[in-house]
Design a protein around this motif. Structure first.
Motif, short mmCIF file in Angstrom:
data_model
loop_
_atom_site.label_atom_id
_atom_site.label_comp_id
_atom_site.label_asym_id
_atom_site.label_seq_id
_atom_site.Cartn_x
_atom_site.Cartn_y
_atom_site.Cartn_z
N LEU A 1 0.65 -1.15 0.02
CA LEU A 1 0.00 0.00 -0.06
C LEU A 1 1.01 1.43 -0.10
CD1 LEU A 1 -2.84 -1.05 2.38
CD2 LEU A 1 -2.68 -1.35 0.14
N PRO A 2 0.40 2.38 -0.52
CA PRO A 2 -0.82 2.44 -1.04
C PRO A 2 -0.94 1.88 -2.54
CG PRO A 2 0.51 4.46 -1.53
CD PRO A 2 1.19 3.74 -0.62
N LEU A 3 -1.88 1.14 -2.92
CA LEU A 3 -2.22 0.37 -3.99
C LEU A 3 -2.37 1.09 -5.50
CD1 LEU A 3 -2.59 -2.54 -5.28
CD2 LEU A 3 -5.00 -2.22 -4.71
N SER A 4 -1.76 0.72 -6.31
CA SER A 4 -2.00 1.50 -7.72
C SER A 4 -2.07 0.46 -8.79
CB SER A 4 -0.81 2.47 -7.89
OG SER A 4 0.30 1.89 -8.07
N LEU B 1 -5.92 2.91 -5.89
CA LEU B 1 -7.26 2.27 -5.52
C LEU B 1 -7.30 2.27 -4.07
CD1 LEU B 1 -6.76 -0.93 -7.86
CD2 LEU B 1 -8.06 1.46 -8.34
N PRO B 2 -8.51 2.62 -3.63
CA PRO B 2 -8.76 2.61 -2.06
C PRO B 2 -8.99 1.45 -1.55
CG PRO B 2 -10.71 3.61 -3.15
CD PRO B 2 -9.70 3.28 -4.27
N ILE B 3 -8.26 0.37 -1.60
CA ILE B 3 -8.55 -1.14 -1.18
C ILE B 3 -8.87 -1.38 0.19
CG2 ILE B 3 -6.15 -1.61 -0.68
CD1 ILE B 3 -7.09 -4.40 -2.41
N GLU B 4 -8.36 -0.46 1.19
CA GLU B 4 -8.65 -0.54 2.51
C GLU B 4 -10.07 -0.10 2.92
OE1 GLU B 4 -4.83 -0.14 5.38
OE2 GLU B 4 -5.08 1.38 4.05
N THR B 5 -10.68 1.01 2.39
CA THR B 5 -11.89 1.61 2.72
C THR B 5 -13.04 0.82 1.70
OG1 THR B 5 -11.73 3.14 0.74
CG2 THR B 5 -10.96 3.76 3.01
N GLU B 6 -12.45 -0.31 0.90
CA GLU B 6 -13.48 -0.83 -0.11
C GLU B 6 -13.71 -2.39 0.52
OE1 GLU B 6 -11.98 -0.29 -3.96
OE2 GLU B 6 -13.32 1.44 -4.32
N GLY B 7 -13.28 -2.81 1.76
CA GLY B 7 -13.47 -4.07 2.25
C GLY B 7 -12.43 -4.83 1.98
N GLY B 8 -11.14 -4.45 1.37
CA GLY B 8 -10.07 -5.66 1.44
C GLY B 8 -10.18 -5.96 -0.35
N GLU B 9 -11.06 -5.55 -1.15
CA GLU B 9 -11.13 -5.72 -2.37
C GLU B 9 -11.36 -4.56 -3.14
OE1 GLU B 9 -13.21 -9.01 -3.56
OE2 GLU B 9 -12.87 -10.30 -1.97
N SER B 10 -10.70 -4.37 -4.44
CA SER B 10 -10.84 -3.47 -5.21
C SER B 10 -10.60 -3.60 -6.75
CB SER B 10 -9.78 -2.31 -4.80
OG SER B 10 -10.06 -0.96 -5.57
N ASP B 11 -11.37 -3.24 -7.75
CA ASP B 11 -11.10 -2.99 -8.87
C ASP B 11 -10.79 -1.91 -9.68
OD1 ASP B 11 -12.38 -5.70 -8.97
OD2 ASP B 11 -14.34 -4.85 -9.00
N CYS B 12 -9.94 -2.06 -10.72
CA CYS B 12 -9.34 -1.12 -11.46
C CYS B 12 -10.46 -0.36 -12.43
CB CYS B 12 -8.20 -1.53 -12.21
SG CYS B 12 -7.33 -0.26 -13.41
N PRO B 13 -10.55 0.87 -12.51
CA PRO B 13 -11.92 1.13 -13.39
C PRO B 13 -11.22 1.12 -14.51
CG PRO B 13 -10.47 2.93 -12.42
CD PRO B 13 -10.08 1.91 -11.80
N CYS C 1 -8.66 -1.34 -16.42
CA CYS C 1 -8.43 -2.60 -16.99
C CYS C 1 -9.49 -3.48 -16.24
CB CYS C 1 -7.04 -2.81 -16.83
SG CYS C 1 -6.54 -3.37 -15.51
N GLY C 2 -10.00 -3.48 -15.23
CA GLY C 2 -11.03 -4.30 -14.54
C GLY C 2 -10.20 -5.54 -13.71
N ALA C 3 -8.79 -5.32 -13.52
CA ALA C 3 -7.97 -6.09 -12.76
C ALA C 3 -8.75 -5.88 -11.20
CB ALA C 3 -6.54 -5.68 -12.63
N HIS C 4 -8.70 -7.00 -10.58
CA HIS C 4 -9.50 -7.28 -9.45
C HIS C 4 -8.27 -7.54 -8.48
CE1 HIS C 4 -12.40 -8.21 -6.37
NE2 HIS C 4 -11.84 -9.26 -5.95
N PHE C 5 -8.30 -6.59 -7.25
CA PHE C 5 -7.15 -6.75 -6.18
C PHE C 5 -7.67 -7.25 -4.87
CE2 PHE C 5 -5.62 -3.77 -9.58
CZ PHE C 5 -4.14 -4.16 -9.66
N VAL C 6 -7.06 -8.16 -4.25
CA VAL C 6 -7.61 -8.70 -3.05
C VAL C 6 -6.55 -8.36 -1.86
CG1 VAL C 6 -8.10 -10.66 -1.67
CG2 VAL C 6 -8.96 -10.22 -4.23
N LEU C 7 -6.77 -7.92 -0.79
CA LEU C 7 -5.82 -7.34 0.27
C LEU C 7 -6.00 -8.86 0.96
CD1 LEU C 7 -3.78 -5.51 1.62
CD2 LEU C 7 -6.07 -4.82 2.97
N VAL C 8 -4.49 -9.53 1.26
CA VAL C 8 -4.53 -10.89 1.96
C VAL C 8 -4.06 -10.68 3.27
CG1 VAL C 8 -4.33 -12.09 -0.35
CG2 VAL C 8 -2.22 -11.42 0.84
N ASP C 9 -3.65 -9.29 3.66
CA ASP C 9 -3.06 -9.72 5.17
C ASP C 9 -3.66 -8.15 5.78
OD1 ASP C 9 -1.51 -7.87 4.06
OD2 ASP C 9 0.33 -8.95 4.78
#
Length: 66
Positions: A24-27, A44-56, A58-66
């Motif tokens: 983090l910060p995730l880009s 991407l605000p992955i922490e405020t999105e419940g640990g998952e975020s999508d890139c607007p 390319c659509g890549a899906h990011f998952v926070l694992v720890d």
């Protein structure tokens, strides 16, 4: 092969990426990816999105694992 000589990962090659709090910060694209043929970097605000975020872009899906 040393890190200085390592080839960057292809940007947006996958659709799901696992990331850690140390990343983090995730880009997207991630800093380890080549940017020359990708979209503009977006943070991407992955922490405020419940640990998952999508890139607007390319659509890549990011998952926070720890």
């Amino acid at each position: 092969m040393t890190a200085a000589n390592a080839t960057p990962a292809q940007a947006n090659a996958q659709k799901r990426y696992e990331v850690h709090r140390a990343d983090l910060p995730l880009s997207c694209p991630l800093p380890s990816m080549g940017l020359w043929n990708s979209h503009p970097r977006v943070y991407l605000p992955i922490e405020t999105e419940g640990g998952e975020s999508d890139c607007p872009y390319c659509g890549a899906h990011f998952v926070l694992v720890d």
